[in-house]
Design a protein around this motif. Structure first.
Motif, PDB file in Angstrom:
ATOM      1  N   ALA A  86       0.971  -1.176  -0.297  1.00 49.95           N
ATOM      2  CA  ALA A  86      -0.121  -0.073  -0.042  1.00 49.95           C
ATOM      3  C   ALA A  86       0.646   1.343   0.276  1.00 49.95           C
ATOM      4  CB  ALA A  86      -1.150   0.166   1.631  1.00 49.95           C
ATOM      5  N   ALA A  87       2.003   1.409   1.161  1.00 56.76           N
ATOM      6  CA  ALA A  87       2.844   2.340   0.747  1.00 56.76           C
ATOM      7  C   ALA A  87       3.935   2.718  -0.379  1.00 56.76           C
ATOM      8  CB  ALA A  87       3.770   2.238   1.372  1.00 56.76           C
ATOM      9  N   ALA A  88       4.408   1.293  -0.853  1.00 57.75           N
ATOM     10  CA  ALA A  88       4.446   1.771  -2.338  1.00 57.75           C
ATOM     11  C   ALA A  88       3.327   2.442  -3.567  1.00 57.75           C
ATOM     12  CB  ALA A  88       5.119   0.469  -2.496  1.00 57.75           C
ATOM     13  N   GLN A  89       2.176   1.435  -2.891  1.00 55.55           N
ATOM     14  CA  GLN A  89       0.812   2.575  -4.465  1.00 55.55           C
ATOM     15  C   GLN A  89       1.697   4.190  -4.142  1.00 55.55           C
ATOM     16  OE1 GLN A  89      -2.481   0.215  -4.624  1.00 55.55           O
ATOM     17  NE2 GLN A  89      -3.074   1.034  -6.329  1.00 55.55           N
ATOM     18  N   ARG A  90       0.942   4.281  -2.761  1.00 57.34           N
ATOM     19  CA  ARG A  90       0.936   5.409  -3.039  1.00 57.34           C
ATOM     20  C   ARG A  90       2.427   6.387  -2.956  1.00 57.34           C
ATOM     21  NH1 ARG A  90      -0.535   3.807   2.289  1.00 57.34           N
ATOM     22  NH2 ARG A  90       1.106   4.541   3.278  1.00 57.34           N
ATOM     23  N   ILE A 131       9.498  -7.413  -5.898  1.00 58.34           N
ATOM     24  CA  ILE A 131       9.613  -7.098  -5.307  1.00 58.34           C
ATOM     25  C   ILE A 131       9.869  -7.332  -3.739  1.00 58.34           C
ATOM     26  CG2 ILE A 131      11.938  -6.217  -4.420  1.00 58.34           C
ATOM     27  CD1 ILE A 131      11.973  -4.761  -7.516  1.00 58.34           C
ATOM     28  N   ILE A 132       8.655  -6.915  -3.075  1.00 56.92           N
ATOM     29  CA  ILE A 132       7.968  -7.258  -1.640  1.00 56.92           C
ATOM     30  C   ILE A 132       7.855  -8.557  -1.500  1.00 56.92           C
ATOM     31  CG2 ILE A 132       6.025  -6.621  -0.272  1.00 56.92           C
ATOM     32  CD1 ILE A 132       6.429  -3.239  -1.745  1.00 56.92           C
ATOM     33  N   ASP A 133       7.028  -8.859  -2.603  1.00 56.17           N
ATOM     34  CA  ASP A 133       7.266 -10.412  -2.182  1.00 56.17           C
ATOM     35  C   ASP A 133       8.391 -10.945  -1.977  1.00 56.17           C
ATOM     36  OD1 ASP A 133       4.314 -10.086  -1.864  1.00 56.17           O
ATOM     37  OD2 ASP A 133       4.676 -10.042  -4.243  1.00 56.17           O
ATOM     38  N   LEU A 192      11.659   4.266  -7.108  1.00 63.31           N
ATOM     39  CA  LEU A 192      11.221   4.980  -6.668  1.00 63.31           C
ATOM     40  C   LEU A 192      10.063   4.395  -5.499  1.00 63.31           C
ATOM     41  CD1 LEU A 192      11.473   8.066  -9.181  1.00 63.31           C
ATOM     42  CD2 LEU A 192      13.250   7.327  -7.966  1.00 63.31           C
ATOM     43  N   SER A 193       9.556   3.901  -6.230  1.00 59.48           N
ATOM     44  CA  SER A 193       7.900   3.252  -5.375  1.00 59.48           C
ATOM     45  C   SER A 193       8.767   2.919  -3.822  1.00 59.48           C
ATOM     46  CB  SER A 193       7.543   2.518  -6.105  1.00 59.48           C
ATOM     47  OG  SER A 193       6.900   3.114  -7.087  1.00 59.48           O
ATOM     48  N   LEU A 194       9.898   1.798  -4.667  1.00 56.04           N
ATOM     49  CA  LEU A 194      10.785   0.998  -3.111  1.00 56.04           C
ATOM     50  C   LEU A 194      11.155   1.816  -2.207  1.00 56.04           C
ATOM     51  CD1 LEU A 194      10.642  -2.263  -4.811  1.00 56.04           C
ATOM     52  CD2 LEU A 194       9.500  -2.680  -3.078  1.00 56.04           C
ATOM     53  N   ALA A 195      11.997   3.057  -2.896  1.00 57.57           N
ATOM     54  CA  ALA A 195      13.023   3.354  -1.962  1.00 57.57           C
ATOM     55  C   ALA A 195      12.347   4.230  -0.295  1.00 57.57           C
ATOM     56  CB  ALA A 195      13.096   5.165  -2.969  1.00 57.57           C
ATOM     57  N   LEU A 237       4.815  -0.792 -10.986  1.00 55.15           N
ATOM     58  CA  LEU A 237       3.612  -0.695  -9.428  1.00 55.15           C
ATOM     59  C   LEU A 237       4.021  -2.384  -9.594  1.00 55.15           C
ATOM     60  CD1 LEU A 237       3.177   0.072  -6.774  1.00 55.15           C
ATOM     61  CD2 LEU A 237       0.631   0.052  -7.749  1.00 55.15           C
ATOM     62  N   ALA A 238       3.171  -3.702  -9.924  1.00 53.60           N
ATOM     63  CA  ALA A 238       3.802  -4.574  -9.975  1.00 53.60           C
ATOM     64  C   ALA A 238       4.986  -5.498  -9.600  1.00 53.60           C
ATOM     65  CB  ALA A 238       3.186  -5.650 -11.406  1.00 53.60           C
TER      66      ALA A 238
END
Length: 390
Positions: free
Chosen positions: A6-10, A369-371, A106-109, A363-364
């Motif tokens: 959810a944080a990455a999507q934001r 990567i989060i998984d 950048l979504s993961l940073a 985002l996918a």
């Protein structure tokens, strides 16, 4: 894991307009392989603004980038391509590829520390025939990386790239010029040498394995109609399903070129334009995570029918896949009847469907990567494959 996604999507939503602008900017200024000065600079600037440490010109390649954030023991790389094709620009959508990689990064940073990640973005030049990733592999840039991924625009949505191994060849015949009418007997016709080779290859195709392709263009055919051609040049690609298959058929193709030299008396030189590209070994576990995440975002994967063409293009990302777990999903964009490497496809790569694809593909990848970081079994599997960096 759900909170991290959810944080990455934001973050992705907050940077969406900037990522689309980056894609359109690269698309508007197409640069050929090893000449991607503006594109590599723009990608590096976007990553630096998100806290990445950016090194330009790695692996002795001026337009190659290595950008890093985090210090975790799991090291994941996102690969960004940004070279264009001659004359038809971004007809393979590398502007989308580059921007999707930056979107994911950048979504993961902001999450790398809590995920125990070291996240890298590798800007890889000259995918269209120059083998930038292979050169970076050889230089050690992929050492100590546990997994790598990228996404690629296409007429189809597919979890894997059905890549062929390919050899890129420069064929040169050197003859001797002479007046084509007054003294043709004094010439050695390099144009005839290439013609003999082309006819030989055309006849050989009947006996080639069904999983093999050979195709090329004449890049230089002579100087003037009244001059016996003293020099000719052709660019040829030889493809097979595997590197081993490529090596099996290569001597037969070489003999066709040698026949042209033998028949005319011209001299032949065959030059490899890049290291051979390999077949692709998609990591099934990472691919399964990606499918789940892309589907959750509304991406719909096209079924593979029994009549689907098994052969595809080639990519230097395939060589990376033989060294470390990798995926290369294809993102469907609305492109009408056009396909990759057509000017019509290039136009579609800067339209709304491509913009949507890069944001969702980015985002996918971030979610995947989060998984990988939060699934202890998967994290352990990846880390067992690669020794820790010194």
């Amino acid at each position: 894991m759900l909170e991290a996604k959810a944080a990455a999507q934001r973050v992705q939503e907050s940077i969406a307009s900037a990522m689309v602008a980056l894609s359109h900017r690269i698309h508007a200024f197409p640069e050929l392989g090893f000449q991607e000065e503006r594109a590599s600079e723009w990608v590096g600037e976007a990553l630096a603004s998100g806290g990445f440490t950016v090194s330009q010109g790695v692996a002795n390649l001026p337009t190659a980038i290595e950008a890093t954030i985090g210090s975790g023991d799991l090291v994941i790389a996102l690969c960004a391509e940004y070279d264009a094709l001659p004359e038809i620009g971004h007809a393979c959508g590398h502007n989308v590829i580059a921007s999707a990689a930056v979107t994911a990064a950048l979504s993961l940073a902001p999450l790398v520390d809590e995920l125990g990640l070291t996240l890298k973005v590798l800007g890889t030049p000259a995918e269209e025939g120059g083998g930038g990733k292979i050169l970076m592999l050889d230089a050690g840039i992929f050492d100590h990386i546990h997994a790598a991924m990228m996404v690629h625009p296409s007429p189809r949505e597919d979890v894997e790239m059905r890549a062929l191994a390919v050899s890129h060849m420069l064929i040169e015949y050197q003859g001797k010029t002479a007046h084509a009418s007054a003294a043709p007997e004094k010439g050695i016709n390099a144009g005839d040498a290439l013609t003999v080779a082309q006819v030989s290859i055309g006849l050989l195709r009947q006996q080639l394995p069904s999983n093999c392709q050979v195709h090329g263009i004449v890049a230089h055919g002579g100087e003037a109609p009244n001059v016996i051609p003293g020099r000719t040049e052709a660019h040829y690609y030889l493809r097979s399903t595997t590197l081993a298959g490529l090596e099996d058929v290569r001597p037969r193709i070489n003999r066709c070129f040698e026949a042209g030299a033998l028949a005319t008396g011209a001299t032949l030189r065959i030059t490899e334009l890049s290291p051979p590209y390999s077949e692709f070994d998609t990591d099934s576990r990472i691919a399964a995570y990606y499918v789940n995440n892309a589907t959750a975002l509304g991406r719909q994967f096209d079924p593979i029918s029994g009549t689907a063409k098994p052969m595809g293009g080639s990519t230097d990302m395939a060589n990376v896949s033989l060294k470390l777990p990798s995926i290369h999903p294809m993102l469907r964009i609305d492109c009408g009847d056009s396909v990759n490497h057509q000017p019509e496809f290039a136009a579609h790569c800067a339209e709304a469907s491509a913009d949507k694809a890069l944001l969702e593909g980015g985002l996918a990848m971030a979610w995947t990567i989060i998984d990988l970081a939060t699934d202890e079994q998967e994290r352990d599997r990846l880390m067992r494959r690669v020794p820790a960096a010194d």
